[in-house]
Write a protein that holds these residues in place. Sequence first.
Motif, PDB file in Angstrom:
ATOM      1  N   PHE A 111     -40.892   7.097 -13.025  1.00  0.00           N
ATOM      2  CA  PHE A 111     -39.593   7.531 -13.875  1.00  0.00           C
ATOM      3  C   PHE A 111     -39.873   7.101 -15.251  1.00  0.00           C
ATOM      4  N   GLY A 112     -40.165   5.896 -15.461  1.00  0.00           N
ATOM      5  CA  GLY A 112     -40.307   5.303 -16.752  1.00  0.00           C
ATOM      6  C   GLY A 112     -41.272   6.118 -17.843  1.00  0.00           C
ATOM      7  N   ARG A 113     -42.530   6.454 -17.138  1.00  0.00           N
ATOM      8  CA  ARG A 113     -43.662   7.169 -17.893  1.00  0.00           C
ATOM      9  C   ARG A 113     -43.234   8.520 -18.078  1.00  0.00           C
ATOM     10  N   GLU A 114     -42.288   9.073 -17.410  1.00  0.00           N
ATOM     11  CA  GLU A 114     -41.709  10.454 -17.640  1.00  0.00           C
ATOM     12  C   GLU A 114     -40.826  10.392 -18.799  1.00  0.00           C
ATOM     13  N   ILE A 115     -40.075   9.318 -19.093  1.00  0.00           N
ATOM     14  CA  ILE A 115     -39.088   9.382 -20.128  1.00  0.00           C
ATOM     15  C   ILE A 115     -39.572   8.434 -21.188  1.00  0.00           C
ATOM     16  N   GLY A 116     -40.748   8.021 -21.113  1.00  0.00           N
ATOM     17  CA  GLY A 116     -41.337   7.483 -22.207  1.00  0.00           C
ATOM     18  C   GLY A 116     -41.177   5.868 -22.323  1.00  0.00           C
ATOM     19  N   ALA A 139     -28.022   7.561 -17.234  1.00  0.00           N
ATOM     20  CA  ALA A 139     -27.913   8.596 -18.266  1.00  0.00           C
ATOM     21  C   ALA A 139     -27.294   7.856 -19.665  1.00  0.00           C
ATOM     22  N   ALA A 140     -26.793   6.620 -19.788  1.00  0.00           N
ATOM     23  CA  ALA A 140     -26.595   5.959 -20.930  1.00  0.00           C
ATOM     24  C   ALA A 140     -27.954   5.660 -21.537  1.00  0.00           C
ATOM     25  N   PHE A 183     -29.940   6.170 -25.244  1.00  0.00           N
ATOM     26  CA  PHE A 183     -30.460   5.203 -26.238  1.00  0.00           C
ATOM     27  C   PHE A 183     -32.088   5.409 -26.512  1.00  0.00           C
ATOM     28  N   ILE A 184     -32.684   6.072 -25.526  1.00  0.00           N
ATOM     29  CA  ILE A 184     -34.132   6.342 -25.478  1.00  0.00           C
ATOM     30  C   ILE A 184     -34.006   7.735 -26.493  1.00  0.00           C
ATOM     31  N   ALA A 185     -33.108   8.537 -26.420  1.00  0.00           N
ATOM     32  CA  ALA A 185     -33.398   9.713 -27.409  1.00  0.00           C
ATOM     33  C   ALA A 185     -32.907   9.448 -28.666  1.00  0.00           C
ATOM     34  N   ARG A 186     -32.089   8.390 -28.880  1.00  0.00           N
ATOM     35  CA  ARG A 186     -31.837   8.229 -30.420  1.00  0.00           C
ATOM     36  C   ARG A 186     -32.721   6.957 -30.791  1.00  0.00           C
ATOM     37  N   GLY A 187     -34.029   6.683 -30.121  1.00  0.00           N
ATOM     38  CA  GLY A 187     -35.017   5.742 -30.797  1.00  0.00           C
ATOM     39  C   GLY A 187     -34.550   4.356 -30.530  1.00  0.00           C
ATOM     40  N   GLU A 188     -33.313   3.909 -29.975  1.00  0.00           N
ATOM     41  CA  GLU A 188     -33.053   2.406 -29.935  1.00  0.00           C
ATOM     42  C   GLU A 188     -33.945   1.653 -28.842  1.00  0.00           C
TER      43      GLU A 188
END
Length: 446
Positions: free
Chosen positions: A100-105, A372-373, A377-382
């Motif tokens: 899952f981690g690799r999938e979402i970067g 989901a939260a 945070f990943i999408a925002r680059g934080e």
Amino acid sequence: MRHDAWFRDAETGTGRWELDEIIYRSPTGGLLEVTHDIEALKSRSPAAWMQLWDSRYKRTMWPFGSGVWGKKEIVLPNIPDEDIVSLDEGGTNLFWADRFGREIGVPDLWVKQCGVSHTGSFKDLGMTVLVSQVNHLMKSGKQPGILGVACASTGDTSAALAAYCAAAGIPAVVLLPRGKISPAQLIQPIANNALTLALDTDFDGCMRVVQQLTEDRKLYLANSMNSLRVEGQKTVAIEMVQQFDWEVPDWVIIPGGNLGNVSALYKGFEEILALGIINRIPTIVCAQAEAANPLYRAYKSGWREFHAITAGETQASAIRIGDPVSRSKAIKALMRHDGKVEQASEQEIADAMARADRTGLFNCPHTGVALAAMLKFIARGEIKKGHRVVVVSTAHGLKFGESKAKYHTNTLPGITPTYANPPVELAAKVDAVYDAVMRHMERTRP
Ligand SMILES: *Cc1c(COP(=O)(O)O)cnc(C)c1O
């Protein structure tokens, strides 16, 4: 080596009440917290603490093989071992969510599986401490007036209370919001022979009733406003660091309702920081369902104001709380450490939970809120690629089978299940089955 622990006012950091007293709030109405004599604890070096705790971890010497009681010195140092009511809580898997981690970067992603425990939620960690203390008070004759223990619950607290009380032979009374908890959660206290009272209200209503019910001290109050529970729950922070060979992760994401657990997490990190075992505290994110988000709203106001709300319906029923009891503790800790708060919609919760399930997890909706939260945070680059992230999974997915089944059969109102995998109904014919398998392989070929 002897050290002491006592209650003090969590607001002011002052006052002293013994742990053997029945007291839940200070005279000014503030929450209490258990305080340890950190100076005395420091007479052991950080290396010696790590060695001691490692030497007990998941071993056989009762009760120290428990993830909670292995750290007894910093939980309830002076309770006699024979009064401890332990069902071998803690020591839960820290799942490396590699795929899952690799999938979402975020390849360094971990899920702390607190729900893989006796009653299927992290509530076991706090309840072993509270019920042990009650057992001690009753057995020692220090509080002869106690008849039993009571709690209000969104389902998991009552399950844990009922099981620990049943194991010790102590009467348990649980107050539940009628129709607002999962069938599995309802059957748990019933099976463990607790007096199970389903009230026509929501959790906040049950909480108000139980506080009045326990005023005369005949029933000991087991909600997390009772700071003994926090002592057990804080061991999650210590244990996850231990599972990383005493390295601190960058982010810890945890779902929050009554806000006892986020307070507990901070307390655990702060105490091992004070002991010199770690040198920093991770960035903590408290994740709320949009339908029950009073903390998120307060955070968005820059912590200027807090308003209790009436919580709406959410799949994450264990955090359907509009007036969280531990809000002042949680807000103070979040402010002190620059913690973050995020929210997730029902669609986001359901999809995050199901998406992670496809990589080998089996999440409850509350863990879905945290996942989901995290995605935000990943999408925002934080949260960045090199960061080590821990998601605290608070309950076992099997407690919430109905809501998961509804997702996969597309019967959750208002939700389009992006990752649905409904069962395929077929005649018992090899040809039909073969065709279905081949169509499936075609569709899912990497
Ligand atoms: C109790 C509970 C929570 C919330 O913890 P709080 O301490 O109330 O914030 C989250 N998830 C599950 C599954 C729970 O049972």
